[in-house]
Design a protein around this motif. Structure first.
Motif, PDB file in Angstrom:
ATOM      1  N   GLN A 160       0.843  -1.196   0.000  1.00 52.44           N
ATOM      2  CA  GLN A 160       0.000   0.000   0.000  1.00 52.44           C
ATOM      3  C   GLN A 160       0.879   1.247   0.000  1.00 52.44           C
ATOM      4  N   SER A 161       1.933   1.161   0.775  1.00 51.75           N
ATOM      5  CA  SER A 161       2.851   2.291   0.851  1.00 51.75           C
ATOM      6  C   SER A 161       3.546   2.528  -0.499  1.00 51.75           C
ATOM      7  N   VAL A 162       3.873   1.441  -1.186  1.00 50.09           N
ATOM      8  CA  VAL A 162       4.502   1.595  -2.510  1.00 50.09           C
ATOM      9  C   VAL A 162       3.497   2.204  -3.487  1.00 50.09           C
ATOM     10  N   LEU A 163       2.268   1.698  -3.446  1.00 54.30           N
ATOM     11  CA  LEU A 163       1.249   2.127  -4.412  1.00 54.30           C
ATOM     12  C   LEU A 163       0.841   3.591  -4.234  1.00 54.30           C
ATOM     13  N   THR A 164       0.979   4.084  -3.024  1.00 56.01           N
ATOM     14  CA  THR A 164       0.592   5.477  -2.794  1.00 56.01           C
ATOM     15  C   THR A 164       1.804   6.414  -2.781  1.00 56.01           C
ATOM     16  N   SER A 165       2.973   5.849  -2.992  1.00 54.91           N
ATOM     17  CA  SER A 165       4.185   6.665  -2.949  1.00 54.91           C
ATOM     18  C   SER A 165       4.267   7.578  -4.173  1.00 54.91           C
ATOM     19  N   VAL A 166       4.670   8.806  -3.959  1.00 60.49           N
ATOM     20  CA  VAL A 166       4.826   9.708  -5.109  1.00 60.49           C
ATOM     21  C   VAL A 166       6.164   9.474  -5.812  1.00 60.49           C
ATOM     22  N   SER A 167       7.092   8.840  -5.116  1.00 60.58           N
ATOM     23  CA  SER A 167       8.400   8.643  -5.743  1.00 60.58           C
ATOM     24  C   SER A 167       8.567   7.277  -6.408  1.00 60.58           C
ATOM     25  N   ALA A 168       7.617   6.362  -6.191  1.00 59.26           N
ATOM     26  CA  ALA A 168       7.745   5.043  -6.831  1.00 59.26           C
ATOM     27  C   ALA A 168       7.522   5.176  -8.337  1.00 59.26           C
ATOM     28  N   SER A 169       8.346   4.471  -9.096  1.00 64.94           N
ATOM     29  CA  SER A 169       8.211   4.524 -10.556  1.00 64.94           C
ATOM     30  C   SER A 169       6.978   3.739 -10.980  1.00 64.94           C
ATOM     31  N   ARG A 170       6.557   3.998 -12.206  1.00 64.07           N
ATOM     32  CA  ARG A 170       5.423   3.264 -12.781  1.00 64.07           C
ATOM     33  C   ARG A 170       5.715   1.758 -12.731  1.00 64.07           C
ATOM     34  N   ARG A 171       6.927   1.434 -13.097  1.00 63.62           N
ATOM     35  CA  ARG A 171       7.322   0.025 -13.150  1.00 63.62           C
ATOM     36  C   ARG A 171       7.224  -0.626 -11.770  1.00 63.62           C
ATOM     37  N   MET A 172       7.689   0.114 -10.764  1.00 64.11           N
ATOM     38  CA  MET A 172       7.639  -0.455  -9.417  1.00 64.11           C
ATOM     39  C   MET A 172       6.186  -0.624  -8.969  1.00 64.11           C
ATOM     40  N   LYS A 173       5.351   0.338  -9.322  1.00 63.35           N
ATOM     41  CA  LYS A 173       3.936   0.221  -8.958  1.00 63.35           C
ATOM     42  C   LYS A 173       3.277  -0.965  -9.668  1.00 63.35           C
ATOM     43  N   ASP A 174       3.694  -1.184 -10.914  1.00 64.66           N
ATOM     44  CA  ASP A 174       3.157  -2.348 -11.634  1.00 64.66           C
ATOM     45  C   ASP A 174       3.571  -3.646 -10.941  1.00 64.66           C
ATOM     46  N   MET A 175       4.830  -3.683 -10.531  1.00 65.47           N
ATOM     47  CA  MET A 175       5.305  -4.881  -9.835  1.00 65.47           C
ATOM     48  C   MET A 175       4.542  -5.057  -8.521  1.00 65.47           C
ATOM     49  N   ALA A 176       4.280  -3.941  -7.856  1.00 70.69           N
ATOM     50  CA  ALA A 176       3.538  -3.995  -6.597  1.00 70.69           C
ATOM     51  C   ALA A 176       2.111  -4.500  -6.830  1.00 70.69           C
ATOM     52  N   LEU A 177       1.511  -4.057  -7.938  1.00 73.87           N
ATOM     53  CA  LEU A 177       0.144  -4.503  -8.249  1.00 73.87           C
ATOM     54  C   LEU A 177       0.094  -6.007  -8.523  1.00 73.87           C
ATOM     55  N   GLU A 178       1.123  -6.472  -9.237  1.00 77.89           N
ATOM     56  CA  GLU A 178       1.197  -7.918  -9.527  1.00 77.89           C
ATOM     57  C   GLU A 178       1.302  -8.727  -8.243  1.00 77.89           C
ATOM     58  N   LEU A 179       2.141  -8.210  -7.351  1.00 76.17           N
ATOM     59  CA  LEU A 179       2.323  -8.908  -6.083  1.00 76.17           C
ATOM     60  C   LEU A 179       1.025  -8.882  -5.274  1.00 76.17           C
ATOM     61  N   LYS A 180       0.332  -7.774  -5.369  1.00 77.66           N
ATOM     62  CA  LYS A 180      -0.940  -7.642  -4.655  1.00 77.66           C
ATOM     63  C   LYS A 180      -1.944  -8.695  -5.162  1.00 77.66           C
ATOM     64  N   ASP A 181      -1.958  -8.869  -6.481  1.00 79.50           N
ATOM     65  CA  ASP A 181      -2.852  -9.891  -7.062  1.00 79.50           C
ATOM     66  C   ASP A 181      -2.508 -11.276  -6.522  1.00 79.50           C
ATOM     67  N   ASP A 182      -1.210 -11.535  -6.414  1.00 77.38           N
ATOM     68  CA  ASP A 182      -0.785 -12.849  -5.915  1.00 77.38           C
ATOM     69  C   ASP A 182      -1.153 -13.048  -4.448  1.00 77.38           C
ATOM     70  N   ILE A 183      -1.120 -11.969  -3.702  1.00 80.46           N
ATOM     71  CA  ILE A 183      -1.520 -12.068  -2.287  1.00 80.46           C
ATOM     72  C   ILE A 183      -3.015 -12.381  -2.205  1.00 80.46           C
ATOM     73  N   ILE A 184      -3.782 -11.681  -3.017  1.00 81.67           N
ATOM     74  CA  ILE A 184      -5.232 -11.922  -3.018  1.00 81.67           C
ATOM     75  C   ILE A 184      -5.536 -13.382  -3.389  1.00 81.67           C
ATOM     76  N   ALA A 185      -4.801 -13.869  -4.393  1.00 81.04           N
ATOM     77  CA  ALA A 185      -4.997 -15.257  -4.820  1.00 81.04           C
ATOM     78  C   ALA A 185      -4.661 -16.228  -3.686  1.00 81.04           C
ATOM     79  N   GLU A 186      -3.590 -15.924  -2.960  1.00 82.93           N
ATOM     80  CA  GLU A 186      -3.196 -16.785  -1.840  1.00 82.93           C
ATOM     81  C   GLU A 186      -4.275 -16.782  -0.758  1.00 82.93           C
ATOM     82  N   LEU A 187      -4.781 -15.600  -0.479  1.00 80.23           N
ATOM     83  CA  LEU A 187      -5.769 -15.471   0.584  1.00 80.23           C
ATOM     84  C   LEU A 187      -7.076 -16.184   0.241  1.00 80.23           C
ATOM     85  N   ARG A 188      -7.363 -16.296  -1.056  1.00 86.36           N
ATOM     86  CA  ARG A 188      -8.604 -16.952  -1.474  1.00 86.36           C
ATOM     87  C   ARG A 188      -8.498 -18.470  -1.395  1.00 86.36           C
ATOM     88  N   LYS A 189      -7.266 -18.956  -1.345  1.00 83.37           N
ATOM     89  CA  LYS A 189      -7.062 -20.406  -1.360  1.00 83.37           C
ATOM     90  C   LYS A 189      -7.741 -21.083  -0.182  1.00 83.37           C
TER      91      LYS A 189
END
Ligand SMILES: [Zn+2]
Length: 290
Positions: free
Chosen positions: A261-290
């Protein structure tokens, strides 16, 4: 597991009882920030140029004992960067440059990450002299053209022990643990497992890799509680992203989400880093649904 195992050959037996991170929130004094540049080899099948083609010797004067020695460094212009691992472990073609991120004085044992080797205060020099140099036994080794993983692991462990002795920052210790863990991941990638014995050796290496990853995870959490950014040359968003990756690895999904969340709301994080963070977020959601 004693994380400093392997250092006995340098005469540093007391390393067994060293505590890596102090429990209390004592503010750690002094010293250097680090930066990172690390990497990894991918073994290819044919026409692999030898690692020595990518390194050169550099002359260094030791701040602790004043002796001059040669150390191997990567020829930056020659190496080709590959896609890093999800947790930012750097990878390069034909060479694991992580192996060359440490400078170690063969005379007195003073060891540090390259860019911090010269950043040492007189108080720290005294501590290193008393607790490292006084016991250090140079290991006679045949002059290697390039560092083996085992040599590199020894150098990192020596560096980690030196960081504890000189009362370096938690971030420096944590980053050393992280790089050591990445280095062991690189080593594991090169290990075969065609026999039961090889499988077992590989397993031990994997356990050690996990151990240092855990230390890095705990160490960076301590570091962000008491230190300023940039930390080891990394901005907050990078450290938060790293912590999210490590938390994910250890199945601490709540902690991982918080850092993401901190990465996604950071003003200094690059687009690429935010994309990586979003991907990881999806994987966390998938894990939690298991
Ligand atoms: Zn020295």
């Amino acid at each position: 597991m004693n994380i400093f195992s392997g250092l006995e050959k340098f005469g540093l037996k007391s390393a067994e009882s060293v505590q890596l991170f102090e429990d209390n929130k004592k503010s750690n004094q002094q010293h250097a920030h680090q930066q990172d540049d690390n990497q990894q080899t991918k073994p290819a099948e044919q026409e692999i140029p030898p690692e020595k083609d990518f390194i050169l010797e550099k002359t260094v004067r030791c701040k602790v004992c004043d002796q001059v020695f040669k150390t191997k460094v990567v020829k930056n212009g020659r190496v080709k960067r590959l896609e890093p691992d999800r947790d930012l472990r750097p990878r390069f073609q034909y060479i694991d440059t992580l192996k060359y991120d440490i400078t170690s004085c063969p005379f007195c044992g003073y060891t540090a990450m390259n860019r911090y080797f010269d950043m040492i205060s007189s108080g720290q020099i005294k501590l290193i002299r008393e607790q490292i140099a006084s016991q250090f036994q140079p290991k006679s080794q045949s002059e290697e053209e390039s560092y083996s993983y085992d040599t590199a692991v020894d150098r990192y462990k020596l560096s980690l022990l030196n960081t504890v002795v000189k009362r370096g920052r938690d971030s420096e210790k944590a980053f050393t643990c992280l790089k050591l863990s990445w280095l062991l991941r690189g080593k594991v990638e090169t290990m075969s497992e065609s026999t039961a014995e090889e499988k077992q050796v590989k397993q031990v290496c994997e356990q050690e890799q996990e151990e240092f990853y855990q230390q890095a995870f705990e160490g960076f959490q301590k570091a962000i509680a008491g230190e300023m950014f940039p930390m080891c040359g990394m901005e907050q968003c990078t450290v938060d992203y790293l912590l999210a990756c490590m938390a994910f690895h250890f199945k601490k999904y709540e902690i991982a989400s918080k850092f993401l969340q901190s990465v996604l709301t950071s003003v200094s994080a690059s687009r690429r880093m935010k994309d990586m963070a979003l991907e990881l977020k999806d994987d966390i959601i998938a894990e939690l649904r298991k």
